[in-house]
Structure formats: C-alpha cells, structure tokens
Design a protein around this motif. Structure first.
Motif, short mmCIF file in Angstrom:
data_model
loop_
_atom_site.label_atom_id
_atom_site.label_comp_id
_atom_site.label_asym_id
_atom_site.label_seq_id
_atom_site.Cartn_x
_atom_site.Cartn_y
_atom_site.Cartn_z
N SER A 326 0.85 -1.19 0.00
CA SER A 326 0.00 0.00 0.00
C SER A 326 0.88 1.24 0.00
O SER A 326 1.71 1.42 0.91
CB SER A 326 -0.90 0.01 1.24
N GLN A 327 0.71 2.11 -0.98
CA GLN A 327 1.52 3.32 -1.02
C GLN A 327 1.24 4.20 0.20
O GLN A 327 2.16 4.86 0.72
CB GLN A 327 1.22 4.10 -2.30
N ARG A 328 0.02 4.19 0.68
CA ARG A 328 -0.31 5.00 1.86
C ARG A 328 0.50 4.55 3.06
O ARG A 328 1.03 5.38 3.82
CB ARG A 328 -1.82 4.88 2.17
N LEU A 330 3.37 2.78 2.99
CA LEU A 330 4.78 3.08 2.74
C LEU A 330 5.09 4.53 3.10
O LEU A 330 6.15 4.82 3.68
CB LEU A 330 5.11 2.84 1.27
N ASP A 331 4.17 5.42 2.80
CA ASP A 331 4.39 6.83 3.13
C ASP A 331 4.36 7.05 4.64
O ASP A 331 5.14 7.83 5.19
CB ASP A 331 3.33 7.70 2.45
N LYS A 338 8.36 4.20 -4.14
CA LYS A 338 7.06 4.05 -4.77
C LYS A 338 6.85 2.59 -5.16
O LYS A 338 7.80 1.85 -5.42
CB LYS A 338 6.95 4.93 -6.01
N LEU A 339 5.58 2.19 -5.20
CA LEU A 339 5.25 0.82 -5.57
C LEU A 339 5.84 0.46 -6.93
O LEU A 339 6.31 -0.67 -7.15
CB LEU A 339 3.73 0.61 -5.58
#
Length: 495
Positions: A326-328, A330-331, A338-339
């Motif tokens: 999930s990019q969210r 990871l942030d 980034k994915l």
C-alpha cells in the motif's frame, strides 16, 4: 586453573523465526569486540550459550569456570530478559565479577536496563569496540569486594572517564549516571577482522543442518529514517563503509581459512554507494574465487548495470525490504519509495539472474485489514523467490515505539513477546484485534507458499517449507506441543 580476563556471552534465546528456519548464526558483534580486545593484548573468550543450548545457570557456571574479571553480555530486545538473568546468575556465583551489558536494546533503554537488574554494573551505549577496550583498561586490578560505598565509589570514579556508558551513582543505586556519547568509528578499516576462531564455527546451523555461515558486515549507518527501524539511530545517519580491499581480505579469509564459498553480506543497504558496489564486483570477480553471496538492498539503490555486475561476481540473492503493498502505508513508514519502483526492481533483479527476496510487515498502526491483504497479494505479484512476513514490532529506538508508547497503545512491554510474530499493539483503536493480525500473518504464509505455482517451482524446497508450517502453525493450532515434546523425550502422555 584457567583464568580468562573477559568472557563475552551470547545469551540463550528464543527467536521464533530463527527456530522455524533452524537457524543459529555466529555472534558477529561479539567477534568484533573480541578481536579488538585481543589485538590490544587482552585475554578474551566468547561463550555462545545459544549455540550450545545452555541454560541460564549453565551459562553462568561455564563463564565463572574461567574466573573472569569482566563478563559482557550482548542483548537485543527479545533477548534482554535472558541476558539480565545471565548477569544475575554470574553475580550469584562470583560477586567479584564486573558485569556489562551492551547491544541494541540497552543502547536505547540504558536506565531501565540498569534499574531492572541490581546485579548489572554498567551498560555500554552504541558501538562497543572502543568503549569495551577502554573499560577493560581502566578497570585493571578492580574487583568487587562486597557492595559497600568505598568499592562503588572507586568503580564510579574509574568508569566515569569512559565515554559511551551508563552506570549507578555510588551514593544512590537508583540514580543512573551517563558519560558523554561515544563518537562513531569513522575508519572501519582500522578494526581487526572478527575473531571467528573464538567460536565453534563449524557448528552453526541453517535449516537445522550444521552449516558454517560466512556473514560479514561491510558498512555501518543508514541515511534513511524509516519509522519501524532503528538502524539509523544505532549506527548513525552517515553511511560508513569499509574499503573494498579490506572487505576482500575478509572474504579471502573465509574462503581459504574456513573453506567457505557462501557469503552473506548483512549490511542494511550494501548497494547504497553504487560506485563502491561496482568496484567490489570487479575486484571480487578478478580474484576468481568460487564464491556465491547474498546481500541486502533498497529498490531505489540498484540498476540493471549494477545487478549485471554483481551477478557476474557471484551474487545469487538480493534481500529487499518491501514492507507494504500500500503506497499509503509506505508513506506512513517514511520508506521514500514508490510501488512502481518496487515492481521494477524485482523485475530487473529476476531478469539479470538474481533471486529477489522480499520482507513484508503487517499490522502497521493505522493499516486496514484490506491493506494487509493488499500487501500479501503484492508479494505474490512481485514473484519474490522467498518472502518473509512479520507483525509490526515497535522496538525501543524506533520512532514508532515512542509514538505508540506516548499514546498508550503498547499492549505489553514484556520484551520476550517482541518476536516479530506476536502482536504487541492495542489494535482495537484501529478497528480490529491483535488476534486478527496474527491470523493475517498465518494467512500470508499459507497464501504465498502454498500456491500451486510456487510449490511446483520449488519442489526441492517444499519439504522444508512444509516442515516449518507443521512446527509453527499446525502443531500449535491443534494444541499438540506437549505431545510432541513428550514424544521427543520418550514420555508419551495424553493428559
């Protein structure tokens, strides 16, 4: 009668992942400490109680048999309780010994560590090589003669001159004193090679079989500040690397002296300095050693050309800390990738002949159950050769630990439960339970490793994978641990 001035101990430990993989690795941190002490003329031994499967009492008895002046014990968060039990047992057998604990956990929890163990004399904070050497030299001739004020005052006066430690105030044992921080070692080439001859090197295990493990560290420090990781805080934000020639000396020692041709570089990010990585690949290839090796990387620090060069020099596997699909999330983790970067890295890694290994974290605070499933599916999409899943474990020293603690969201600070497989967060505030997170972890391993495509591709490895599942999921789920242990000991019971 044998006298050894310093005994360095790797305590008995329980590590769920290591136990599952039948893994017992050499204590490279202690081997570095021992090498520095020995180079300075000190008599030092390493006691790997975990490898020898010693009890706490057995560990203390074996250590005290050599009549040491100093006993030093290394500790991570999951091993800190056993480390302090060893310290207490050593003091009970020989009250004159100076006891020292160092490692990641006491570095971030020095005051708690000292206050929780009256038998512990001091804590080493941060990198320990120079600190322990100075301690050994400043404590020459000192032995505890009771715990009176005069001895405590002399001890405090001596150690107060050594940077990078915490110790008790002689007038008030509940007051902890700190010396100035120890500066990081800038030139790692000045350190001698780890003292591998001080451990029974041939008896370390991988997948339950005796396998000498050629683990080496070529750099320290990490410029990234991921919220779940303490690497940049224990080793500093500055990337400090040994010269390529110095690293190759160690590889040649492993190859010629210990007859190893499988090497594991256990740096956090071996490929951070790509120019150095290219130089390493060229010089290692020029040596024409029959060596295969693995390393760890970040997806934003590799390229096709670099992978090609590393593969030509014997690289077989790259470990990537993916963590989430999930990019969210990871942030939130401050991964700064980034994915799409992850997808590209895994694709070109496979295309250049290197096996990609992915590690993934489930249960990051604020993550939804759907996002956990997204991570599991992402692991399959990446077609990682192997995948390691774990539950977010907020170790002391990580930003996420301090955030959760400040909000009262830690389920426990029983460090024995900080295994990466056991939820230790109050997940109800995020809309689900710790039990659901544990089920998601079990589901991740089943979903990834029991896919028909994966099983067919890894038929040779499948019996080992199946054994791990039986030991760690099926037997506990059916409540058969007592039956298995009784069978092993020849006592079969059903009560």
């Amino acid at each position: 009668m044998v006298y050894i001035n310093i005994i360095l101990i790797n305590p008995p430990q329980k590590n769920d992942i290591s136990r599952a993989l039948g893994l017992k690795a050499p204590p490279i941190g202690l081997m570095y400490l021992a090498a520095v002490l020995r180079e300075a003329g000190e008599e030092v031994e390493i006691l790997d109680a975990d490898l020898l499967e010693l009890s706490i009492e057995g560990t203390a008895k074996e250590a005290c048999r050599k009549h040491p002046s100093i006993v030093g014990v290394t500790a991570t968060t999951p091993t800190i309780k056993n480390a302090l039990k060893v310290v207490s047992a050593v003091k009970a057998m020989d009250s004159s010994v100076v006891t020292v604990v160092g490692g990641v956990h006491p570095t971030f929890m020095p005051e708690e560590t000292l206050l929780s163990c009256p038998e512990l004399d001091l804590v080493v904070i941060g990198e320990g090589e120079q600190t322990l050497l100075e301690l050994t030299q400043t404590l020459k001739g000192f032995q505890w003669d009771g715990r009176g004020y005069a001895a405590a005052k002399e001890f405090a006066e001596r150690v107060s001159k050594v940077n990078g430690i915490a110790y008790r105030d002689p007038s008030n044992p509940n007051l902890i004193r700190f010396t100035p921080p120890r500066a990081f070692i800038d030139d790692l080439d000045k350190l001698p090679l780890p003292a591998r001859d001080l451990v029974p090197f041939e008896h370390y295990k991988l997948l339950g079989k005796d396998t000498s493990i050629g683990a080496i560290i070529t750099s320290r420090g990490c410029p990234y500040g991921c919220t779940y990781c303490s690497s940049s805080r224990i080793g500093g934000l500055k990337f400090r690397a040994r010269s390529v020639d110095n690293v190759l000396l160690e590889i040649q020692e492993l190859y010629y002296k210990y007859h190893l041709n499988h090497i594991e570089i256990i740096d956090d990010i071996f490929t951070l300095n790509q120019k150095r990585a290219f130089e390493f690949a060229k010089k290692l290839k020029d040596l024409k050693l029959d060596v295969k090796w693995v390393a760890s990387s970040r997806v934003n620090t590799i390229s096709r050309d670099l992978l090609r060069a590393l593969f030509s020099a014997g690289l077989t596997t790259l470990y990537y800390g993916v963590e989430s699909g999930s990019q969210r999330i990871l942030d939130l983790m401050k991964k700064r990738v980034k994915l799409e970067q992850i997808r590209d890295a895994f694709r070109i890694t496979r295309e250049e002949g290197v096996k990609p290994f992915g590690s993934f974290i489930l249960g990051y605070p604020g993550e939804t159950l759907d996002e956990m499933k997204q991570t599991i599916k992402f692991a399959c999409e990446l077609d990682a050769e192997y995948a390691q899943f774990c539950v977010l474990t907020p170790y002391p020293g990580t930003p996420i630990y301090y955030e959760l603690k400040s909000k009262g969201l830690l389920l426990t600070e029983d460090w024995d439960r900080y295994t990466t497989l056991e939820p230790v967060i109050k997940y109800e505030v995020f809309g689900y339970t710790a039990k659901q997170v544990k089920k998601m972890l079990n589901y991740a391993y089943r979903y990834f490793y029991l896919r028909p495509r994966y099983v067919i591709k890894h038929l040779k490895l499948f019996p080992t994978i199946l054994g791990v599942f039986i030991r760690n999921y099926i037997i506990p789920a059916l409540g058969l641990e007592r039956l298995v242990e009784s069978t092993r000991s020849g006592r079969v019971t059903t009560s």
